[in-house]
Design a protein around this motif. Structure first.
Motif, short mmCIF file in Angstrom:
data_model
loop_
_atom_site.label_atom_id
_atom_site.label_comp_id
_atom_site.label_asym_id
_atom_site.label_seq_id
_atom_site.Cartn_x
_atom_site.Cartn_y
_atom_site.Cartn_z
N HIS A 116 20.37 0.51 4.88
CA HIS A 116 20.69 0.17 6.28
C HIS A 116 22.15 0.46 6.63
N GLN A 117 22.93 0.93 5.66
CA GLN A 117 24.36 1.16 5.88
C GLN A 117 24.61 2.04 7.11
N GLY A 118 25.45 1.54 8.01
CA GLY A 118 25.84 2.29 9.19
C GLY A 118 24.88 2.23 10.35
N LYS A 119 23.71 1.67 10.14
CA LYS A 119 22.73 1.57 11.23
C LYS A 119 23.09 0.39 12.13
N PRO A 120 22.73 0.47 13.41
CA PRO A 120 23.07 -0.64 14.31
C PRO A 120 22.27 -1.90 13.99
N THR A 121 22.94 -3.03 14.07
CA THR A 121 22.28 -4.32 13.91
C THR A 121 21.80 -4.78 15.28
N ALA A 122 21.08 -5.87 15.32
CA ALA A 122 20.58 -6.41 16.59
C ALA A 122 21.72 -6.83 17.51
N SER A 123 22.90 -7.14 16.95
CA SER A 123 24.04 -7.53 17.77
C SER A 123 24.76 -6.31 18.35
N GLY A 124 24.42 -5.12 17.86
CA GLY A 124 25.04 -3.90 18.36
C GLY A 124 26.10 -3.34 17.43
N GLU A 125 26.59 -4.14 16.48
CA GLU A 125 27.58 -3.60 15.55
C GLU A 125 26.88 -2.85 14.43
N ARG A 126 27.61 -2.00 13.76
CA ARG A 126 27.05 -1.22 12.65
C ARG A 126 26.96 -2.09 11.40
N PHE A 127 25.86 -1.95 10.67
CA PHE A 127 25.69 -2.71 9.44
C PHE A 127 26.65 -2.20 8.38
N ASP A 128 27.33 -3.11 7.71
CA ASP A 128 28.23 -2.79 6.61
C ASP A 128 27.81 -3.64 5.43
N GLN A 129 27.23 -3.01 4.42
CA GLN A 129 26.74 -3.76 3.26
C GLN A 129 27.85 -4.46 2.50
N ASN A 130 29.10 -4.07 2.74
CA ASN A 130 30.24 -4.67 2.05
C ASN A 130 30.90 -5.80 2.85
N ALA A 131 30.37 -6.10 4.02
CA ALA A 131 30.88 -7.21 4.83
C ALA A 131 30.08 -8.46 4.49
N LEU A 132 30.65 -9.61 4.79
CA LEU A 132 29.96 -10.88 4.56
C LEU A 132 29.21 -11.26 5.82
N THR A 133 28.03 -10.65 5.99
CA THR A 133 27.20 -10.85 7.17
C THR A 133 25.77 -11.17 6.76
N ALA A 134 24.98 -11.56 7.76
CA ALA A 134 23.59 -11.92 7.47
C ALA A 134 22.74 -11.79 8.73
N ALA A 135 21.43 -11.76 8.50
CA ALA A 135 20.45 -11.76 9.58
C ALA A 135 19.71 -13.09 9.57
N HIS A 136 19.55 -13.65 10.76
CA HIS A 136 18.80 -14.91 10.92
C HIS A 136 17.95 -14.76 12.17
#
Length: 123
Positions: free
Chosen positions: A40-60
């Motif tokens: 999923h690296q670089g693909k848009p998330t539902a929030s509109g930002e690009r997914f970064d597998q190295n960031a501390l993020t999550a989907a809920h």
């Protein structure tokens, strides 16, 4: 026919992503966490930002974008704080999808799925 179905599918997914948000104040849940990474690296998330597998993020599924959540691995006690920036998980029985980096910090990369507690943090 595909020309009509793709925009309809996008509209339905967008509508589902914005419905049913919950108040994060005092939110706490326990269940299974999974993670997603390179595919999923670089693909848009539902929030509109690009997914970064190295960031501390999550989907809920329901917490508002930007909510910070403490995730505790119930098997080893390790914790990580992540920011919600995507919708999911879509697998039955899972309550949160973590970025690769978050999963690594929790020590769940090999398992793929782990029992966790999630708690929304007040900023």
């Amino acid at each position: 026919m595909r020309r009509f179905l793709l925009p309809l599918a996008a509209l339905l997914l967008t509508g589902c992503a914005s419905q049913g948000q919950i108040d994060p104040h005092g939110y706490r849940d326990e269940g299974q966490a999974s993670w997603y990474g390179a595919q999923h690296q670089g693909k848009p998330t539902a929030s509109g930002e690009r997914f970064d597998q190295n960031a501390l993020t999550a989907a809920h599924r329901q917490l508002p974008f930007g909510t910070r959540v403490r995730v505790t691995h119930l098997g080893n006690g390790r914790q990580v704080t992540v920011r919600i920036n995507d919708r999911g998980p879509f697998a039955k029985g899972r309550i949160i999808d973590l970025s690769r980096r978050a999963a690594e910090q929790l020590g769940m990369l090999r398992q793929g799925v782990a029992p966790v507690r999630i708690e929304a943090l007040d900023d």
